[in-house]
Design an enzyme around this catalytic site. Structure first.
Site, PDB file in Angstrom:
ATOM      1  N   LEU A 264       0.830  -1.204   0.000  1.00  0.00           N
ATOM      2  CA  LEU A 264       0.000   0.000   0.000  1.00  0.00           C
ATOM      3  C   LEU A 264       0.863   1.251   0.000  1.00  0.00           C
ATOM      4  O   LEU A 264       0.566   2.227  -0.670  1.00  0.00           O
ATOM      5  CB  LEU A 264      -0.933   0.007   1.204  1.00  0.00           C
ATOM      6  N   VAL A 268       0.215   4.062  -2.913  1.00  0.00           N
ATOM      7  CA  VAL A 268      -0.320   5.405  -2.695  1.00  0.00           C
ATOM      8  C   VAL A 268       0.720   6.479  -2.943  1.00  0.00           C
ATOM      9  O   VAL A 268       0.375   7.663  -3.054  1.00  0.00           O
ATOM     10  CB  VAL A 268      -0.904   5.568  -1.278  1.00  0.00           C
ATOM     11  N   SER A 269       1.978   6.122  -3.065  1.00  0.00           N
ATOM     12  CA  SER A 269       3.002   7.138  -3.290  1.00  0.00           C
ATOM     13  C   SER A 269       2.750   7.892  -4.589  1.00  0.00           C
ATOM     14  O   SER A 269       3.112   9.056  -4.725  1.00  0.00           O
ATOM     15  CB  SER A 269       4.393   6.493  -3.317  1.00  0.00           C
ATOM     16  N   GLY A 270       2.101   7.256  -5.543  1.00  0.00           N
ATOM     17  CA  GLY A 270       1.789   7.918  -6.805  1.00  0.00           C
ATOM     18  C   GLY A 270       0.641   8.886  -6.719  1.00  0.00           C
ATOM     19  O   GLY A 270       0.368   9.621  -7.665  1.00  0.00           O
ATOM     20  N   LYS A 313     -13.729   8.389   5.655  1.00  0.00           N
ATOM     21  CA  LYS A 313     -14.032   6.959   5.589  1.00  0.00           C
ATOM     22  C   LYS A 313     -12.871   6.165   6.177  1.00  0.00           C
ATOM     23  O   LYS A 313     -11.746   6.228   5.687  1.00  0.00           O
ATOM     24  CB  LYS A 313     -14.278   6.551   4.137  1.00  0.00           C
ATOM     25  N   ASP A 404     -22.554  -1.109  -6.726  1.00  0.00           N
ATOM     26  CA  ASP A 404     -23.371  -0.930  -5.520  1.00  0.00           C
ATOM     27  C   ASP A 404     -24.223   0.342  -5.623  1.00  0.00           C
ATOM     28  O   ASP A 404     -24.296   1.134  -4.677  1.00  0.00           O
ATOM     29  CB  ASP A 404     -22.479  -0.877  -4.279  1.00  0.00           C
TER      30      ASP A 404
END
Length: 569
Positions: A264, A268-270, A313, A404
């Site tokens: 992770l 997320v570094s991008g 969230k 959903d």
């Protein structure tokens, strides 16, 4: 032959030849009704023109028949359906309509030289109008600055006659049809003669020199800002990754990150250059330590940071898929991701979204609020959600399936405009098979429930259920486990009187005066609920149908699920 009003626009449409080529008519056919003395006269910006178009009823596909003038346009470099519709044809059509009548072309994969049919909205006078000496219905795009009385005066018509043809809910940039007995005499501006050639050339050279100088300065400034931004982002990313590694190193076993944590962190570094990275302490302060009093729904909290409210969230280390999808979507009808936070010590990830003030559609429909949603608001919500789904289905690569769609995942802002939320189950790519069935009972498409088939058509099915909720005010599944969509099948069977009676008994009692418009929306919903996914309409067709819901109705075939869309005359 019908007429459309168009304005001359720079830089490509300041002569009758270019406008004539666009509409496939001669210069003389425009100059005569437009009161222009010579077909070779130059035009000035925003000069009004009457352009003759040939209007006819056209079959879009096996389901849809509509009146429009079919104009062929050859795609040039940089053209898109949206740009050509709004700029070259000046909103006399919409890009959704272009997609409907050109099903074999992908809007994001157009090639130079492709010949596309652009449907210019038009209408022919009916027998009653002809008896009242209405010889023309002029297609006119209602501008944001327009007043209906001014439009009526300009064309020599009346407000009431325009309302009789178009209804009383005319919005800016809608194509309206103005009934007239004869074409009005357009007063054209006088174009001043050109100065002598030397003065003109000298002025042009001076202007060109000044323009190039300004462009050079702006280019240097932009390059400087870009270089500074890239350096700042790079330093910020390196600093953040170093800090996170140190934090996890202190709390982990022998300073070694778990495999999923390392994954992770790399993923997320991008995102650092696109989203704000929040500190965990900021989020705890904003929510009073994630106190239940700030809980909105599920694991989503309301919190205030620097005077601004956000929806926060809380997740475990499984946010990558949602982040990956949210990075590539940007649309006004999707809830916007503002940033994220990684708490390595407790192995939590937090996604920070814009806060949408008026809560979920579900609460407005089913929580006994004292104020009921009007039919106009419900229809606008339906169109907003359809636009959001059309975007993720048609304008992302690969396509995104939300998986959903339900009324509790549709949020309403301060203006009661709808935004789709919660991409936690979304999948990038479609036509896949899964054995892990997720979703909410009452909204799940049959093919997904039985065979695990993931496609955009499962979102279409769920959207059909939301439409039924909007019309009926009922839950997607009642306390006895009966699904709402099953009760809607058969409502549109039988004669008109019988259909209207059944619909009035079934729909929300506060909407009984909107039976005719609601019937067309129920028709769209039933089309979405077809058990055969291939026979459900696309979101492009749904947006088009809902936007024209005052002008059309759906007739339902013997199986009770296949739409036939007809324009009301």
């Amino acid at each position: 032959m019908r007429r459309a009003e168009r304005q001359a626009t720079p830089p490509d449409f300041l002569d009758l030849a270019s406008v004539g080529d666009l509409f496939s008519v001669s210069r003389l056919m425009i100059s005569n009704p437009s009161n222009i003395s010579s077909p070779r006269s130059p035009l000035i910006p925003d000069q009004s023109l009457f352009v003759p178009i040939t209007c006819s009823c056209n079959t879009v596909n096996s389901s849809i028949t509509i009146s429009y003038a079919a104009l062929n346009y050859t795609i040039l470099s940089g053209d898109t359906f949206y740009l050509v519709s709004t700029q070259k044809f000046q909103n006399l059509t919409t890009y959704q309509s272009v997609e409907v009548v050109n099903p074999s072309f992908q809007p994001t994969r157009l090639n130079v030289g492709d010949v596309i049919v652009f449907p210019i909205f038009c209408r022919c006078p009916n027998s009653s109008q002809l008896r009242n000496r209405v010889n023309y219905l002029v297609s006119y795009v209602f501008q944001p600055s327009d007043r209906l009385s001014d439009v009526a005066s300009r064309f020599g018509s009346t407000e009431q006659s325009i309302i009789d043809v178009n209804g009383n809910n005319i919005q800016p940039l809608d194509t309206i049809f103005v009934p007239i007995s004869r074409l009005p005499n357009i007063t054209q501006p006088v174009i001043p003669p050109l100065a002598n050639g030397k003065s003109e050339n000298k002025g042009a050279i001076i202007g060109l020199g000044i323009g190039l100088g300004i462009c050079g300065l702006l280019l240097i400034l932009v390059c400087g800002i870009w270089c500074y931004r890239e350096g700042l982002i790079k330093r910020k990313g390196e600093k953040y990754r170093d800090e996170e590694k140190q934090k996890v190193g202190k709390g982990g076993t022998n300073g070694i990150l778990k495999a999923e944590e390392r994954s992770l962190m790399a993923d997320v570094s991008g995102c650092l250059d696109k989203y704000k990275v929040f500190g965990i302490e900021d989020l705890k302060i904003a929510t009073d330590g994630f106190d239940d009093k700030w809980l909105i729904q599920g694991s989503v909290y309301k919190g205030c940071i620097d005077g601004e409210w956000f929806a926060i969230k809380k997740m475990k280390w499984n946010a990558y898929e949602e982040l990956k999808i949210l990075q590539k979507v940007n649309h006004g009808n999707l809830v916007r991701l503002e940033g994220f936070c990684i708490d390595s010590e407790e192995a939590n990830c937090y996604l920070v979204y814009e806060y949408v003030e008026n809560g979920s559609l579900h609460s407005w429909l089913h929580d006994n609020k004292p104020q009921k949603l009007s039919w106009k608001t419900r229809l606008r919500i339906a169109i907003d959600v359809a636009n959001g789904l059309q975007y993720i289905h048609e304008h992302t690569r690969p396509k995104v399936v939300h998986k959903d769609i339900k009324s509790s995942n549709i949020l309403l802002d301060s203006n009661m405009r709808a935004k789709i939320a919660n991409f936690g189950l979304a999948k990038s790519g479609c036509n896949a098979i899964t054995m892990h069935i997720v979703g909410t009972q009452g909204y799940i498409a049959p093919e997904y429930l039985s065979d695990g088939v993931v496609s955009t058509k499962m979102d279409v099915f769920s959207f059909g259920v939301v439409l039924l909720e909007l019309v009926s005010g009922r839950e997607a599944m009642d306390e006895q486990g009966n699904v709402l969509w099953a009760s809607a099948i058969g409502i549109l069977d039988g004669r008109e009187e019988k259909k209207s009676k059944k619909l009035r008994e079934w729909m929300d009692e506060c909407l009984v005066n909107e039976t005719e418009s609601a019937m067309s929306v129920v028709g769209v919903a039933i089309a979405c609920l077809n058990r055969d996914p291939a026979r459900r309409p696309s979101m492009v067709e749904i947006v088009y149908a809902l936007s024209k819901s005052d002008d059309l109705f759906f007739d339902v075939s013997e199986d009770g699920l296949s739409p036939r869309q007809v324009i009301a005359r």
